[in-house]
Write a protein that holds these residues in place. Structure first.
Motif, PDB file in Angstrom:
ATOM      1  N   ASN A 361       0.137   7.115  -7.492  1.00  0.00           N
ATOM      2  CA  ASN A 361      -1.120   6.251  -8.106  1.00  0.00           C
ATOM      3  C   ASN A 361      -1.382   5.159  -6.130  1.00  0.00           C
ATOM      4  O   ASN A 361      -0.144   4.165  -6.153  1.00  0.00           O
ATOM      5  N   ILE A 362      -1.751   5.640  -5.450  1.00  0.00           N
ATOM      6  CA  ILE A 362      -2.036   4.944  -4.619  1.00  0.00           C
ATOM      7  C   ILE A 362      -2.269   3.705  -3.632  1.00  0.00           C
ATOM      8  O   ILE A 362      -2.004   2.864  -2.901  1.00  0.00           O
ATOM      9  N   ASN A 363      -3.035   3.023  -5.472  1.00  0.00           N
ATOM     10  CA  ASN A 363      -3.115   1.820  -5.268  1.00  0.00           C
ATOM     11  C   ASN A 363      -2.495   0.998  -5.729  1.00  0.00           C
ATOM     12  O   ASN A 363      -2.451  -0.223  -4.451  1.00  0.00           O
ATOM     13  N   LYS A 364      -1.149   0.883  -5.923  1.00  0.00           N
ATOM     14  CA  LYS A 364      -0.066   0.487  -6.185  1.00  0.00           C
ATOM     15  C   LYS A 364       0.159  -0.090  -5.014  1.00  0.00           C
ATOM     16  O   LYS A 364       1.161  -1.483  -4.206  1.00  0.00           O
ATOM     17  N   VAL A 365       0.029   1.012  -4.212  1.00  0.00           N
ATOM     18  CA  VAL A 365       0.876   1.176  -2.654  1.00  0.00           C
ATOM     19  C   VAL A 365       0.353   0.148  -1.862  1.00  0.00           C
ATOM     20  O   VAL A 365       1.091  -0.731  -0.744  1.00  0.00           O
ATOM     21  N   ILE A 366      -1.347   0.000  -1.428  1.00  0.00           N
ATOM     22  CA  ILE A 366      -2.213  -0.276  -0.759  1.00  0.00           C
ATOM     23  C   ILE A 366      -1.220  -1.866  -1.965  1.00  0.00           C
ATOM     24  O   ILE A 366      -2.025  -2.802  -0.777  1.00  0.00           O
ATOM     25  N   ASN A 367      -2.286  -2.173  -2.856  1.00  0.00           N
ATOM     26  CA  ASN A 367      -2.031  -3.674  -2.921  1.00  0.00           C
ATOM     27  C   ASN A 367      -0.215  -4.118  -2.392  1.00  0.00           C
ATOM     28  O   ASN A 367      -0.651  -5.339  -2.129  1.00  0.00           O
ATOM     29  N   LYS A 368       0.294  -3.544  -1.825  1.00  0.00           N
ATOM     30  CA  LYS A 368       1.753  -4.246  -2.077  1.00  0.00           C
ATOM     31  C   LYS A 368       1.748  -4.454  -0.756  1.00  0.00           C
ATOM     32  O   LYS A 368       2.893  -5.339  -0.339  1.00  0.00           O
ATOM     33  N   PHE A 369       1.205  -3.649   0.178  1.00  0.00           N
ATOM     34  CA  PHE A 369       0.791  -3.780   1.713  1.00  0.00           C
ATOM     35  C   PHE A 369      -0.432  -5.454   1.448  1.00  0.00           C
ATOM     36  O   PHE A 369      -0.072  -6.099   2.823  1.00  0.00           O
ATOM     37  N   ASN A 370      -1.483  -4.726   1.035  1.00  0.00           N
ATOM     38  CA  ASN A 370      -2.710  -5.566   0.930  1.00  0.00           C
ATOM     39  C   ASN A 370      -2.104  -7.260   0.696  1.00  0.00           C
ATOM     40  O   ASN A 370      -2.798  -8.424   1.060  1.00  0.00           O
ATOM     41  N   ARG A 371      -1.066  -7.788  -0.530  1.00  0.00           N
ATOM     42  CA  ARG A 371      -0.720  -8.356  -0.306  1.00  0.00           C
ATOM     43  C   ARG A 371       0.374  -9.953   0.644  1.00  0.00           C
ATOM     44  O   ARG A 371       0.159 -10.681   0.806  1.00  0.00           O
ATOM     45  N   THR A 372       1.178  -8.662   0.687  1.00  0.00           N
ATOM     46  CA  THR A 372       1.792  -9.259   1.899  1.00  0.00           C
ATOM     47  C   THR A 372       0.519  -9.379   2.979  1.00  0.00           C
ATOM     48  O   THR A 372       0.659 -10.736   4.231  1.00  0.00           O
ATOM     49  N   TYR A 373      -0.309  -8.160   3.991  1.00  0.00           N
ATOM     50  CA  TYR A 373      -1.487  -8.873   4.615  1.00  0.00           C
ATOM     51  C   TYR A 373      -2.299  -9.789   3.927  1.00  0.00           C
ATOM     52  O   TYR A 373      -2.163 -11.057   5.097  1.00  0.00           O
ATOM     53  N   GLU A 374      -2.553 -10.143   3.116  1.00  0.00           N
ATOM     54  CA  GLU A 374      -3.297 -11.855   2.419  1.00  0.00           C
ATOM     55  C   GLU A 374      -2.401 -13.048   2.501  1.00  0.00           C
ATOM     56  O   GLU A 374      -2.951 -13.930   2.996  1.00  0.00           O
ATOM     57  N   ARG A 375      -1.112 -12.736   2.534  1.00  0.00           N
ATOM     58  CA  ARG A 375      -0.469 -13.640   2.624  1.00  0.00           C
ATOM     59  C   ARG A 375      -0.155 -14.660   4.082  1.00  0.00           C
ATOM     60  O   ARG A 375      -0.038 -15.522   4.428  1.00  0.00           O
ATOM     61  N   GLN A 376       0.007 -13.049   5.107  1.00  0.00           N
ATOM     62  CA  GLN A 376       0.587 -13.635   6.379  1.00  0.00           C
ATOM     63  C   GLN A 376      -0.601 -13.583   6.806  1.00  0.00           C
ATOM     64  O   GLN A 376      -0.973 -14.652   8.463  1.00  0.00           O
ATOM     65  N   ASN A 377      -2.156 -13.233   6.733  1.00  0.00           N
ATOM     66  CA  ASN A 377      -3.040 -12.992   7.784  1.00  0.00           C
ATOM     67  C   ASN A 377      -3.537 -14.778   7.989  1.00  0.00           C
ATOM     68  O   ASN A 377      -3.878 -14.273   9.277  1.00  0.00           O
ATOM     69  N   PRO A 378      -3.892 -15.544   7.606  1.00  0.00           N
ATOM     70  CA  PRO A 378      -4.210 -17.383   7.732  1.00  0.00           C
ATOM     71  C   PRO A 378      -3.656 -17.296   8.771  1.00  0.00           C
ATOM     72  O   PRO A 378      -3.727 -17.649   9.942  1.00  0.00           O
ATOM     73  N   THR A 379      -2.044 -17.557   8.674  1.00  0.00           N
ATOM     74  CA  THR A 379      -1.038 -17.561  10.107  1.00  0.00           C
ATOM     75  C   THR A 379      -1.167 -16.690  11.061  1.00  0.00           C
ATOM     76  O   THR A 379      -0.941 -17.051  12.230  1.00  0.00           O
ATOM     77  N   LEU A 380      -1.571 -15.529  11.255  1.00  0.00           N
ATOM     78  CA  LEU A 380      -1.895 -14.521  12.576  1.00  0.00           C
ATOM     79  C   LEU A 380      -3.073 -14.983  12.637  1.00  0.00           C
ATOM     80  O   LEU A 380      -3.287 -14.739  14.302  1.00  0.00           O
ATOM     81  N   VAL A 381      -3.837 -15.036  12.241  1.00  0.00           N
ATOM     82  CA  VAL A 381      -5.531 -15.914  12.612  1.00  0.00           C
ATOM     83  C   VAL A 381      -4.739 -16.650  13.101  1.00  0.00           C
ATOM     84  O   VAL A 381      -6.184 -17.057  14.423  1.00  0.00           O
ATOM     85  N   SER A 382      -4.926 -18.071  12.869  1.00  0.00           N
ATOM     86  CA  SER A 382      -4.261 -19.370  13.126  1.00  0.00           C
ATOM     87  C   SER A 382      -3.446 -18.757  15.090  1.00  0.00           C
ATOM     88  O   SER A 382      -4.090 -19.184  16.531  1.00  0.00           O
ATOM     89  N   LEU A 383      -2.600 -17.550  15.039  1.00  0.00           N
ATOM     90  CA  LEU A 383      -2.030 -17.800  16.329  1.00  0.00           C
ATOM     91  C   LEU A 383      -3.150 -17.179  17.406  1.00  0.00           C
ATOM     92  O   LEU A 383      -3.027 -17.083  18.072  1.00  0.00           O
ATOM     93  N   ARG A 384      -3.990 -16.463  16.661  1.00  0.00           N
ATOM     94  CA  ARG A 384      -4.252 -15.339  17.549  1.00  0.00           C
ATOM     95  C   ARG A 384      -5.185 -16.227  17.549  1.00  0.00           C
ATOM     96  O   ARG A 384      -5.960 -16.097  19.222  1.00  0.00           O
ATOM     97  N   THR A 385      -6.367 -16.850  17.001  1.00  0.00           N
ATOM     98  CA  THR A 385      -6.912 -18.325  17.862  1.00  0.00           C
ATOM     99  C   THR A 385      -6.538 -19.060  18.725  1.00  0.00           C
ATOM    100  O   THR A 385      -6.886 -18.956  19.908  1.00  0.00           O
ATOM    101  N   GLU A 386      -5.525 -19.522  18.566  1.00  0.00           N
ATOM    102  CA  GLU A 386      -4.959 -20.202  19.801  1.00  0.00           C
ATOM    103  C   GLU A 386      -4.247 -19.482  20.822  1.00  0.00           C
ATOM    104  O   GLU A 386      -4.116 -19.815  22.203  1.00  0.00           O
TER     105      GLU A 386
END
Length: 570
Positions: A361-386
């Motif tokens: 079930n590839i959706n479970k694999v993608i959801n595993k990485f996507n949850r991490t992405y959604e959790r860490q991406n705001p911090t990464l966006v602020s770092l990219r903005t800075e």
């Protein structure tokens, strides 16, 4: 390929091959060796000697064997009396001769022997007996080693399965193919080789319409753009792991690393179910995640696996920039961003398989990485903005510095131009002043010389008292159209006429005081700038300090001259 269809260079290579190898195989066989080595003579000879052993190597081998047998008493032959030593050496010599002639002369490409010598029966008997004895002695040791090896493999596979996977001590290790490969030190070449081997494993080929655009064949050809391939796959970075980290940190983006082992049983399942899945590829493309791949046979990949404590393969890990909140007495401070492993998959995730049809079930694999992405991406966006803000400020400062430097350079150039013009003007004034002073000095020197020269002109002859043949009458028309006439003694020099004209032209007779006495100026040589021309015949009177007037027919006994200034010549 026909011999007649070869080029001149290929025919020369064919002749050199036959001359060096001294072989008796046909030209078509030699062309086969040369063709599969791209007509490289050295590589073709190496290939030929690997297929057909040379006579010299065979001869050296048996010669060394006989010499060692004759020098060592405990060698392969027994200690026998001298008569048996001579028999042994004779048998060995016959065996050597037989190996040279009968053993290799019938092989294609072997060297032609000069004589035919057959081994003796005694040598055959001794040689066969020695083989049987060695076989009986070694056979038990071989069985013991095989049993010991199997026992070690069994213990390692049962107690340390991870070690057996890493080093390849699994049940399929006997079917592995060992091959010699070039040790590539360039990280780009290693990455390109990984991509090439990955495409070769999944049987991926470039599209037909880009075949003409590919470079000529080399050791490893890797097409990094998966859109140009028949099978869509991740676009692996063609660089070292360190460069990939630098790229991700500089752009404040995501990086996914993939590690595999060629001898792992789950490699094919992992690649087909995850890496080649269209939903997974779409996830990488939408989230703009870079991916880097490596093989455990490379030291760099092995060090990465050791750094992240990987215990199962294949391995898929997601890296990004993270920050930590450090508590202090005045509050909490944010640490500098560092690249961290935020999510990973080790081995085939069987927990994500559908138990009914055993499909992932590839959706479970993608959801595993996507949850991490959604959790860490705001911090990464602020770092990219800075980071982008810092880059803009840095570029702005750089542009301002460049503009300031250009302004300084323009000011410096203008100041240099102003100083150059001032120096040029001062130099022109100095030269003009020096020229005026020099002209004034020359004019003063010239005037003194004219005064001196006028006082030293010989007086005009007396027509009543002097003989008519002792003087010459010369009429001169000056440049102001004034005509003058004067008598000159015939023994005067031609220069006397020029001096008289120069003095009359400069009005010396009216400006000189007869009571004054003048001397010739030092370091002054007067130059007569005018010319005197005779009317009939029309000829120029040459200036001479030695020729007397009586010797020149233009002025003696009578002369009619015209004064010509330099500007009149033009």
């Amino acid at each position: 390929m026909n011999h007649s269809s070869l080029s001149e260079e290929q025919q020369n290579t064919l002749a050199q091959f036959r001359s060096i190898s001294n072989t008796n195989i046909s030209d078509s066989d030699i062309i086969v060796f040369l063709g599969r080595n791209n007509w490289d003579l050295e590589l073709s000879l190496i290939d030929y000697y690997q297929v057909y052993p040379s006579r010299q190597t065979f001869l050296n081998h048996y010669t060394e064997r006989i010499n060692n047998s004759s020098m060592n008493g405990n060698s392969n032959r027994p200690n026998t009396p001298n008569i048996f030593n001579r028999i042994w050496n004779f048998a060995g010599y016959q065996a050597l001769s037989d190996s040279e002639n009968g053993g290799t002369s019938n092989m294609p490409g072997a060297f032609i022997s000069e004589q035919t010598v057959h081994p003796s029966k005694l040598y055959k008997l001794i040689n066969n007996s020695a083989y049987y004895v060695m076989f009986i002695l070694i056979l038990p040791l071989v069985f013991l080693f095989a049993i010991f090896k199997a026992l070690i493999y069994f213990v390692v596979n049962k107690l340390f399965p991870v070690v057996s996977k890493l080093v390849g001590l699994d049940n399929n290790s006997s079917s592995r193919t060992y091959y010699a490969r070039k040790n590539l030190t360039n990280p780009t070449e290693r990455s390109r080789r990984f991509i090439y081997e990955f495409d070769e494993f999944i049987n991926n080929k470039p599209l037909v319409d880009i075949q003409q655009q590919l470079p000529p064949p080399t050791e490893y050809i890797a097409v990094n753009d998966s859109s140009l391939m028949e099978i869509q796959r991740p676009n692996f970075l063609e660089c070292s792991y360190t460069n990939a980290l630098y790229k991700v940190k500089k752009e404040c983006s995501w990086l996914m690393i993939y590690l595999q082992s060629d001898h792992h049983e789950d490699k094919a399942t992992f690649i087909n179910e995850i890496l080649l899945n269209k939903q997974f590829l779409k996830f990488l493309q939408e989230k703009q995640i870079y991916i880097w791949g490596g093989n455990l046979k490379e030291s760099e990949s092995f060090q990465i696996a050791d750094t992240f404590s990987v215990n199962k393969f294949p391995f898929l890990g997601l890296l990004t920039l993270t920050v930590d909140q450090i508590p202090t007495s005045t509050g909490s401070n944010t640490s500098s961003p560092t690249l961290s492993l935020v999510s990973k998959i080790q081995g085939v995730p069987y927990k994500y398989f559908n138990p009914q049809n055993m499909t992932l079930n590839i959706n479970k694999v993608i959801n595993k990485f996507n949850r991490t992405y959604e959790r860490q991406n705001p911090t990464l966006v602020s770092l990219r903005t800075e980071h982008e803000q810092r880059e803009r400020e840095r570029n702005l400062r750089l542009e301002q510095d460049l503009a300031y430097q250009r302004s300084l350079e323009n000011d410096r150039r203008r100041e240099q131009e102003r100083l150059r013009l001032i120096q040029q003007h001062e130099e022109e004034e100095r030269r003009s002043r020096e020229a005026e002073e020099k002209a004034a000095r020359n004019q003063e020197q010239k005037l003194k010389w004219l005064y001196w020269r006028y006082q030293n002109l010989r007086p005009e002859p007396d027509m009543k008292k002097d003989d008519k043949k002792s003087f010459a009458r010369v009429a001169i028309r000056l440049n102001n159209e004034k005509r003058i006439s004067r008598l000159f003694y015939k023994d005067c020099k031609i220069e006397e006429i020029f001096a008289f004209v120069e003095c009359i032209t400069n009005d010396i007779p009216n400006s000189i005081n007869s009571e004054d006495s003048f001397i010739k100026p030092k370091d002054y040589n007067h130059i007569y700038k005018f010319r005197l021309m005779s009317m009939l015949p029309k000829e120029e009177l040459k200036l001479s300090y030695d020729e007397e007037i009586c010797n020149n027919k233009l002025v003696y006994p009578n002369g009619n001259l015209i004064m010509i200034e330099p500007e009149d010549d033009e």
